[in-house]
Design a protein around this motif. Structure first.
Motif, PDB file in Angstrom:
ATOM      1  N   ARG A  78      18.783  22.796  -1.644  1.00 34.31           N
ATOM      2  CA  ARG A  78      18.650  21.344  -1.675  1.00 34.31           C
ATOM      3  C   ARG A  78      18.161  20.843  -3.030  1.00 34.31           C
ATOM      4  O   ARG A  78      18.494  19.741  -3.453  1.00 34.31           O
ATOM      5  N   MET A  79      17.357  21.648  -3.716  1.00 35.78           N
ATOM      6  CA  MET A  79      16.875  21.260  -5.035  1.00 35.78           C
ATOM      7  C   MET A  79      17.944  21.461  -6.091  1.00 35.78           C
ATOM      8  O   MET A  79      18.038  20.705  -7.065  1.00 35.78           O
ATOM      9  N   GLY A  80      18.749  22.513  -5.932  1.00 35.99           N
ATOM     10  CA  GLY A  80      19.813  22.781  -6.894  1.00 35.99           C
ATOM     11  C   GLY A  80      19.414  23.725  -8.012  1.00 35.99           C
ATOM     12  O   GLY A  80      20.276  24.278  -8.695  1.00 35.99           O
ATOM     13  N   ILE A  81      18.129  23.915  -8.222  1.00 38.06           N
ATOM     14  CA  ILE A  81      17.598  24.876  -9.193  1.00 38.06           C
ATOM     15  C   ILE A  81      16.396  25.557  -8.535  1.00 38.06           C
ATOM     16  O   ILE A  81      15.856  25.044  -7.546  1.00 38.06           O
ATOM     17  N   PRO A  82      15.959  26.714  -9.046  1.00 44.82           N
ATOM     18  CA  PRO A  82      14.805  27.375  -8.424  1.00 44.82           C
ATOM     19  C   PRO A  82      13.579  26.465  -8.372  1.00 44.82           C
ATOM     20  O   PRO A  82      13.139  25.932  -9.391  1.00 44.82           O
ATOM     21  N   LYS A  83      13.022  26.302  -7.182  1.00 42.28           N
ATOM     22  CA  LYS A  83      11.908  25.363  -7.011  1.00 42.28           C
ATOM     23  C   LYS A  83      10.677  25.754  -7.816  1.00 42.28           C
ATOM     24  O   LYS A  83       9.943  24.893  -8.300  1.00 42.28           O
ATOM     25  N   ALA A  84      10.409  27.033  -7.921  1.00 46.80           N
ATOM     26  CA  ALA A  84       9.165  27.470  -8.558  1.00 46.80           C
ATOM     27  C   ALA A  84       9.012  26.904  -9.962  1.00 46.80           C
ATOM     28  O   ALA A  84       7.894  26.658 -10.427  1.00 46.80           O
ATOM     29  N   VAL A 111       5.255  35.741  -4.184  1.00 50.97           N
ATOM     30  CA  VAL A 111       6.119  36.654  -3.438  1.00 50.97           C
ATOM     31  C   VAL A 111       7.537  36.105  -3.516  1.00 50.97           C
ATOM     32  O   VAL A 111       7.793  34.957  -3.129  1.00 50.97           O
ATOM     33  N   ALA A 112       8.460  36.917  -4.006  1.00 49.51           N
ATOM     34  CA  ALA A 112       9.822  36.440  -4.233  1.00 49.51           C
ATOM     35  C   ALA A 112      10.794  37.617  -4.214  1.00 49.51           C
ATOM     36  O   ALA A 112      10.388  38.784  -4.237  1.00 49.51           O
ATOM     37  N   LYS A 113      12.080  37.289  -4.177  1.00 50.22           N
ATOM     38  CA  LYS A 113      13.115  38.309  -4.304  1.00 50.22           C
ATOM     39  C   LYS A 113      13.117  38.878  -5.719  1.00 50.22           C
ATOM     40  O   LYS A 113      12.679  38.213  -6.666  1.00 50.22           O
ATOM     41  N   ARG A 114      13.638  40.071  -5.870  1.00 51.86           N
ATOM     42  CA  ARG A 114      13.723  40.684  -7.201  1.00 51.86           C
ATOM     43  C   ARG A 114      14.534  39.827  -8.156  1.00 51.86           C
ATOM     44  O   ARG A 114      14.305  39.822  -9.365  1.00 51.86           O
ATOM     45  N   THR A 115      15.516  39.100  -7.590  1.00 52.51           N
ATOM     46  CA  THR A 115      16.403  38.284  -8.422  1.00 52.51           C
ATOM     47  C   THR A 115      15.910  36.844  -8.578  1.00 52.51           C
ATOM     48  O   THR A 115      16.558  36.048  -9.266  1.00 52.51           O
ATOM     49  N   SER A 116      14.792  36.501  -7.958  1.00 49.10           N
ATOM     50  CA  SER A 116      14.287  35.128  -8.051  1.00 49.10           C
ATOM     51  C   SER A 116      13.848  34.818  -9.485  1.00 49.10           C
ATOM     52  O   SER A 116      13.195  35.633 -10.134  1.00 49.10           O
ATOM     53  N   VAL A 117      14.208  33.644  -9.945  1.00 48.24           N
ATOM     54  CA  VAL A 117      13.821  33.194 -11.280  1.00 48.24           C
ATOM     55  C   VAL A 117      12.505  32.435 -11.160  1.00 48.24           C
ATOM     56  O   VAL A 117      12.425  31.413 -10.467  1.00 48.24           O
ATOM     57  N   LEU A 118      11.478  32.936 -11.846  1.00 49.95           N
ATOM     58  CA  LEU A 118      10.152  32.335 -11.762  1.00 49.95           C
ATOM     59  C   LEU A 118       9.657  31.954 -13.150  1.00 49.95           C
ATOM     60  O   LEU A 118       9.932  32.663 -14.121  1.00 49.95           O
ATOM     61  N   PRO A 119       8.915  30.863 -13.252  1.00 48.15           N
ATOM     62  CA  PRO A 119       8.312  30.529 -14.541  1.00 48.15           C
ATOM     63  C   PRO A 119       7.131  31.449 -14.823  1.00 48.15           C
ATOM     64  O   PRO A 119       6.570  32.065 -13.918  1.00 48.15           O
ATOM     65  N   ASP A 120       6.770  31.517 -16.071  1.00 47.34           N
ATOM     66  CA  ASP A 120       5.619  32.331 -16.471  1.00 47.34           C
ATOM     67  C   ASP A 120       4.347  31.528 -16.221  1.00 47.34           C
ATOM     68  O   ASP A 120       4.140  30.472 -16.815  1.00 47.34           O
TER      69      ASP A 120
END
Length: 254
Positions: A78-84, A111-120
């Motif tokens: 729904r956001m269209g990009i990774p929420k984090a 806690v996320a998937k290995r492929t999840s894109v997270l900010p630093d």
């Protein structure tokens, strides 16, 4: 650190009980999608996957939680990009969640998937959850097994949760405690204990709805009596699921 409200008694009403002063939803009602799966955007599973209502409740575990597991493994459709990494007041949602955990005196992990894109986010440890199934409870079960201790769970898309509410959840003695305020249940803003991990993993594998799962586990309620003194639930528990929600959740101009 904000003061933590005094933990409620172990005998508080369970999720969905008619006696809950916060206002209950009936067990077969369909809560809004943002409530049942606030961190995954996964489609609502069919009703036949709901766990049996007579499932045994996990034993109590009075150990206070010291970890806040921030759930960030969803698809963010729904956001269209990774929420984090979505910016709110100039900072990513993940940073807001980590701040709330630290304000409670608790240790945040994401806690996320290995492929999840997270900010630093400085000082924030990452715990990978299994690739499958894609379900909010997959991350909860994985975090419980890794921590081997009670945890507080916080979806990354609840950026305004007060630290004092997380501290209250951490101190509760019940095996499962979920927040329900203003008549809405937030099943992933909660406390869980390691004894729940197997049931949560099984529910994720079956595609069971989150609300039905926590009810089947006999979840206790953290209700309006705790939540409202900490701020208006319409703001403090507002989900950021869509781009328009970012504007609504931003700090009002003075």
């Amino acid at each position: 650190m904000p003061p933590s409200p005094t933990p409620g008694p172990a005998g508080e009403p369970r999720a969905g009980d008619a006696s809950d002063p916060a206002g209950s939803t009936t067990p077969d009602a369909s809560p809004p999608p943002s409530e049942t799966q606030p961190s995954s955007d996964a489609p609502s599973p069919p009703s036949e996957t709901q766990p049996p209502s007579d499932a045994p409740s996990p034993p109590s575990d009075p150990r206070p939680a010291s970890i806040v597991a921030i759930l960030a493994g969803g698809r963010s459709r729904r956001m269209g990009i990774p929420k984090a990494g979505v910016l709110l007041d100039g900072r990513p949602l993940l940073a807001h969640a980590a701040d709330a955990a630290r304000a409670a005196g608790l240790r945040p992990v994401v806690v996320a998937k290995r492929t999840s894109v997270l900010p630093d986010v400085a000082g924030l440890e990452r715990w990978d959850e299994p690739d499958e199934p894609v379900h909010p409870l997959t991350g909860v079960a994985a975090a419980l097994r890794r921590a081997d201790a009670p945890i507080v769970v916080l979806p990354v898309d609840l950026p305004r949760v007060p630290g004092a509410l997380l501290a209250h959840l951490a101190a509760r003695p019940e095996p499962v405690v979920v927040v329900e305020a203003a008549g809405r249940v937030h099943p992933l803003l909660a406390r869980f204990t390691p004894a729940c991990a197997g049931a949560l993993a099984a529910a994720a594998a079956a595609g069971s709805p989150v609300v039905a799962t926590v009810r089947a586990l006999g979840a206790a309620i953290c209700g309006d009596a705790v939540v409202r003194p900490l701020g208006d639930p319409a703001r403090s528990l507002a989900n950021v699921n869509r781009p328009s929600d970012v504007r609504d959740a931003g700090t009002p101009e003075r």
